[in-house]
Enzyme design. Structure first.
Site, PDB file in Angstrom:
ATOM      1  CB  CYS A  98     -14.156 -58.919 117.428  1.00  0.00           C
ATOM      2  SG  CYS A  98     -12.713 -58.552 118.886  1.00  0.00           S
ATOM      3  CB  CYS A 102      -6.161 -55.109 118.050  1.00  0.00           C
ATOM      4  SG  CYS A 102      -7.347 -56.240 116.741  1.00  0.00           S
ATOM      5  CB  THR A 189     -12.031 -58.469 123.325  1.00  0.00           C
ATOM      6  OG1 THR A 189     -12.954 -57.336 123.218  1.00  0.00           O
ATOM      7  CG2 THR A 189     -11.800 -59.221 122.016  1.00  0.00           C
ATOM      8  CD  GLU A 255     -16.584 -59.384 123.286  1.00  0.00           C
ATOM      9  OE1 GLU A 255     -17.729 -60.003 123.009  1.00  0.00           O
ATOM     10  OE2 GLU A 255     -15.853 -58.945 122.499  1.00  0.00           O
ATOM     11  CG  HIS A 290      -8.392 -51.095 121.605  1.00  0.00           C
ATOM     12  ND1 HIS A 290      -7.875 -51.882 120.865  1.00  0.00           N
ATOM     13  CD2 HIS A 290      -9.626 -51.495 122.170  1.00  0.00           C
ATOM     14  CE1 HIS A 290      -8.679 -53.115 120.890  1.00  0.00           C
ATOM     15  NE2 HIS A 290      -9.898 -52.661 121.439  1.00  0.00           N
ATOM     16  CE1 TYR A 294     -12.002 -50.910 119.179  1.00  0.00           C
ATOM     17  CE2 TYR A 294     -14.367 -50.844 118.491  1.00  0.00           C
ATOM     18  CZ  TYR A 294     -13.505 -51.412 119.489  1.00  0.00           C
ATOM     19  OH  TYR A 294     -13.515 -52.000 120.521  1.00  0.00           O
ATOM     20  CB  CYS A 296     -11.289 -54.388 113.479  1.00  0.00           C
ATOM     21  SG  CYS A 296     -12.412 -53.849 114.775  1.00  0.00           S
ATOM     22  CD  GLU A 444     -15.464 -55.787 120.476  1.00  0.00           C
ATOM     23  OE1 GLU A 444     -15.811 -56.134 119.206  1.00  0.00           O
ATOM     24  OE2 GLU A 444     -14.616 -55.703 121.103  1.00  0.00           O
TER      25      GLU A 444
HETATM   26 FE1  SF4 Z   1     -11.738 -56.797 118.263  1.00  0.00          FE
HETATM   27 FE2  SF4 Z   1     -11.478 -54.696 116.422  1.00  0.00          FE
HETATM   28 FE3  SF4 Z   1     -11.034 -54.369 119.193  1.00  0.00          FE
HETATM   29 FE4  SF4 Z   1      -9.370 -55.873 117.501  1.00  0.00          FE
HETATM   30  S1  SF4 Z   1      -9.790 -53.509 117.585  1.00  0.00           S
HETATM   31  S2  SF4 Z   1      -9.942 -56.695 119.527  1.00  0.00           S
HETATM   32  S3  SF4 Z   1     -11.061 -56.812 116.028  1.00  0.00           S
HETATM   33  S4  SF4 Z   1     -13.012 -54.709 118.385  1.00  0.00           S
HETATM   34 FE    FE Z   2     -12.463 -53.818 121.441  1.00  0.00          FE
END
Ligand code: SF4
Ligand code: FE
Length: 487
Positions: A98, A102, A189, A255, A290, A294, A296, A444
């Site tokens: 992570c 974001c 986060t 976190e 958000h 994801y 990510c 997460e």
């Molecule tokens: Fe972390 Fe993914 Fe959330 Fe961005 S979207 S803060 S990389 S978990």
């Molecule tokens: Fe997150």
């Protein structure tokens, strides 16, 4: 735009109150447990400097006309939304964890919409205040923590019914020059890698909860804010010598529980104050963005699939048909995830404020898939890796003058593969599916940006069920709509 080094330096100037393992951390940036997470955020700065990544990592500010880091940008088109999804995958693949930045980008975009809409109804000046704050963020290339989740106490009680009123963050006092707030935000986060904390309500609220309908931004080292870093499975491996056992030797996430003990917020930093009916709207906008973010996990999935193929080769099993099929399945699941984050972006729309927002139904479907597929991808990676992933002796044993020779002899796989390399890739799979990075890749994926049920509620609300019924009835010749609407 800052580069990675400048970002690191900017964090050194913050005076944060950070606690971990019961002790105050004086040098946050160099702490061996926190530093990998700082490295991951630094990558969002460093990669923005690369010319070949300019389209992905940067954008042109609609405020200043200057080129800025995409993480500070307000989406001005569907293309911006699509680039955001692609950036998330790329960074997930680059860091294998992570990268934290974001949440701030999503909070900024959600507030650009909601402050405008509140002003349209109440003739307030929240949008003007917000745009001033946004200009500050863009000008200084800041990382923001988008802080939404309250500790929530007894989940069956609304905020004002809680025996302890601080279990949801709320306004406790109004002063001529600002607001005093108390409470906490959980699971934050990247909190201690942030310059600013942007607070939003965590649920839709009613009139009795009006003190809880607050949104604002404060510098992360504001007086009264304390950070308590959360533990991660295998976190203390980062304190050991050697780089094998940590799995990911470069990057990580973190976190924190963020406490607000009578924190003062000047009015120019307050973006919502007691407009209860907009609390749920802000939650939904932030959540939609958000859930798209994801993307990510697709990038982290790329790393895990690459690791699974590598260990199959190191084990000498890569040609087995069932192993090949498992790799196909992992790719199928991962690319299906990618479809969702691209689709919700491609189907985005323009809000009255001018900001582009993702399609909320598809964003929720995407995140719902994210609550499931990474678990299956991780299961298949563990299947391919074999049991050695969790029974492997340590890096120190490999280097031991007494037993190192036995590790070399008995932890060997396919001909020509160094034992250390086999250990490294096994540790990476362990890290992603059981260790510190499993916080980001698995739990997460389950609970970040809202737990699975939150997406199911949104899916049921957003889907046009009646329209689907009409289609079915027409085809089979039912002309009346009797019974329609009855569950
Ligand atoms: Fe972390 Fe993914 Fe959330 Fe961005 S979207 S803060 S990389 S978990
Ligand atoms: Fe997150």
């Amino acid at each position: 735009m800052m580069n990675g080094r400048q970002y690191e330096q900017s964090l050194r100037e913050l005076k944060l109150e950070v606690y971990m393992f019961g002790r105050k951390i004086d040098n946050v940036v160099d702490d061996p447990i926190i530093r990998p997470s700082m490295n991951a955020v630094a990558a969002t700065y460093e990669l923005a400097q690369r010319l070949e990544l300019a389209d992905l990592m940067t954008a042109v500010s609609h405020l200043s006309g200057k080129r800025i880091n995409r993480f500070c940008h307000i989406h001005q088109s569907r293309d911006d939304l699509v680039q955001k999804s692609k950036m998330g995958r790329m960074l997930g693949g680059h860091t294998g964890c992570c990268f934290q930045r974001c949440v701030g980008m999503d909070a900024l975009n959600a507030l650009s919409i909601v402050t405008y809409d509140i002003d349209a109804k109440y003739h307030t000046s929240y949008n003007e205040r917000f745009l001033k704050f946004l200009a500050h963020v863009q000008e200084n290339d800041l990382t923001c923590d988008g802080a939404m989740t309250d500790p929530k106490g007894d989940r069956s009680l609304s905020p004002h019914q809680q025996p302890d009123p601080d279990l949801y963050l709320h306004a406790v006092e109004e002063k001529p020059d600002g607001l005093v707030v108390s409470g906490a935000k959980a699971h934050q986060t990247g909190a201690v890698n942030s310059h600013e904390i942007i607070v939003m309500p965590t649920i839709a609220l009613r009139e009795e909860d009006r003190d809880y309908a607050v949104s604002f931004a404060v510098p992360s080292d504001t007086q009264g804010i304390t950070y308590i870093i959360g533990r991660q499975s295998c976190d203390t491996r980062k304190l050991e010598a050697g780089s094998v056992d940590v799995g990911n030797r470069l990057f990580g996430g973190h976190e924190a529980l963020v406490i607000f003990d009578r924190v003062f917020v000047p009015w120019e930093r307050v973006f919502m104050c007691r407009e209860v009916e907009f609390a749920g709207f802000l939650v939904e906008k932030f959540a939609s963005y958000h859930r798209q973010s994801y993307a990510c996990k697709v990038g982290v999935g790329d790393v895990l699939i690459g690791a699974a193929q590598t260990i199959a080769e190191y084990n000498g099993t890569a040609k087995a048909s069932h192993v090949k099929d498992k790799i196909i399945e992992m790719n199928h699941l991962n690319e299906t995830l990618y479809c969702g984050c691209i689709a919700c972006a491609s189907e985005g729309h323009k809000e009255p404020s001018g900001t582009y927002c993702v399609d909320p139904l598809l964003a929720n479907v995407h995140k719902q898939n994210v609550t499931r597929f990474p678990y299956e991808i991780a299961r298949l990676a563990q299947d391919i890796a074999g049991g050695l992933m969790v029974t492997l002796p340590s890096d120190a044993d490999l280097r031991s003058p007494e037993v190192g020779k036995w590790i070399e002899k008995y932890c060997r796989g396919a001909e020509g593969i160094p034992v250390e390399d086999r250990m490294r890739i096994l540790r990476l799979i362990e890290n992603l599916s059981l260790g510190t990075a499993a916080v980001g890749y698995l739990t997460e994926s389950m609970h970040g940006a809202g737990s699975p049920q939150a997406q199911r509620i949104m899916i049921s609300r957003l889907v046009d069920l009646k329209g689907k019924q009409r289609k079915a009835r027409r085809l089979c010749g039912i002309t009346s709509d009797h019974g329609s609407g009855k569950a």
